[in-house]
Design an enzyme around this catalytic site. Structure first.
Site: not given
Length: 296
Positions: A171, A167, A116, A261
């Site tokens: 964020h 995503h 991510d 990540h």
């Protein structure tokens, strides 16, 4: 927002995933690799390790950055009026079952690796190099504000057979957004991926695992399926490479989706951990796969 997993997000994650049925659990609600590539190998060779920066240096857009940088910048004013949806729509297509029969190693030991927050030129290239070295493909849930400045990495992901997911742009914590703001966050990110690769994302992941009805509806309108995770490496806390490796190996099981990540802070440990746990998973007979969906 200075941490990758606020307390509210961690509390919401599993309750939301279970209640809404978005996480593929070990019982096997996951996708199946394309039959044309049974080995799951990346089609393109990996580049030289190291990428564009020195691992370990503070990420220019890290969560410890000043408030006027990463994830706290206002959205640009040139938001497209309409967003192209992934074609064909996938919202109503059931995810394939990966559980398989007992002892069926080829089917029953599949896992999915996901990353991510990127792409980040300091860490993403090294992750891509490692995946290419072992012939493995993964999913990258990208943030639009990172993707727009690193389109070469988005194209490399696509060229090497990885799946690119949405995503959001900055964020954010989705339940705190208005519906128009959320539509912009999701839609603009799909636009950037579409422009860079020629194909809009077909998967969406909510930051922090904090979903709401609007997130599902807007994602569906853009032709995307939701995806959460089942094993959290917690690499965003920088607990040490050994700890990250241990968490992934202990959580390994058929149908598992691993969360890691490749941006959002110093991801040197994440890069190093992947180089350790990936060959160990493969040696144990696990097969890293990608999700796909049954046709209508």
């Amino acid at each position: 927002m200075k941490t990758d997993e606020p307390t509210v997000g961690r509390r919401v994650l599993l309750r939301t995933a279970v209640f809404l049925g978005i996480a593929a659990a070990a019982s096997g609600l996951l996708g199946e690799e394309e039959a044309a590539d049974p080995a799951g190998s990346a089609p393109g060779p990996g580049r030289a390790a190291g990428g564009a920066g020195a691992p370990g240096a503070p990420a220019p857009n890290g969560r410890g950055a000043p408030a006027n940088t990463y994830r706290l910048s206002p959205m640009a004013a040139d938001t497209p009026a309409r967003y192209r949806r992934a074609m064909p729509p996938v919202r109503t297509r059931p995810i394939l079952d990966l559980s398989g029969a007992p002892g069926d190693l080829a089917v029953g030991s599949r896992m999915v690796l996901t990353f991510d927050d990127g792409p980040d030129p300091r860490y993403t290239p090294a992750i891509l190099d490692t995946l290419a070295r072992y012939g493995v493909r993964a999913m990258f849930f990208v943030c639009g504000e990172m993707a727009t400045d690193n389109r070469d990495l988005i194209r490399r992901m696509a060229d090497e057979g990885h799946v690119i997911g949405n995503h959001t742009w900055t964020h954010p914590l989705i339940p705190k957004l208005t519906r128009p703001d959320l539509a912009s966050e999701i839609g603009r990110t799909s636009e950037v991926v579409q422009q860079a690769t020629g194909e809009a994302p077909r998967w969406f992941r909510a930051p922090y695992g904090a979903w709401n009805r609007a997130a599902f509806e807007i994602g569906a309108e853009l032709g995307m399926e939701p995806m959460a995770w089942t094993v959290d490496s917690l690499d965003w806390t920088e607990p040490g490479t050994t700890t990250i490796v241990s968490r992934v190996l202990k959580g390994a099981a058929p149908g598992v989706i691993v969360l890691s990540h490749d941006a959002g802070g110093n991801r040197t440990q994440s890069v190093q951990a992947l180089g350790s746990y990936l060959p160990q998973l493969l040696a144990r007979g696990y097969r890293m796969t990608l999700p796909s969906l049954r046709p209508h």
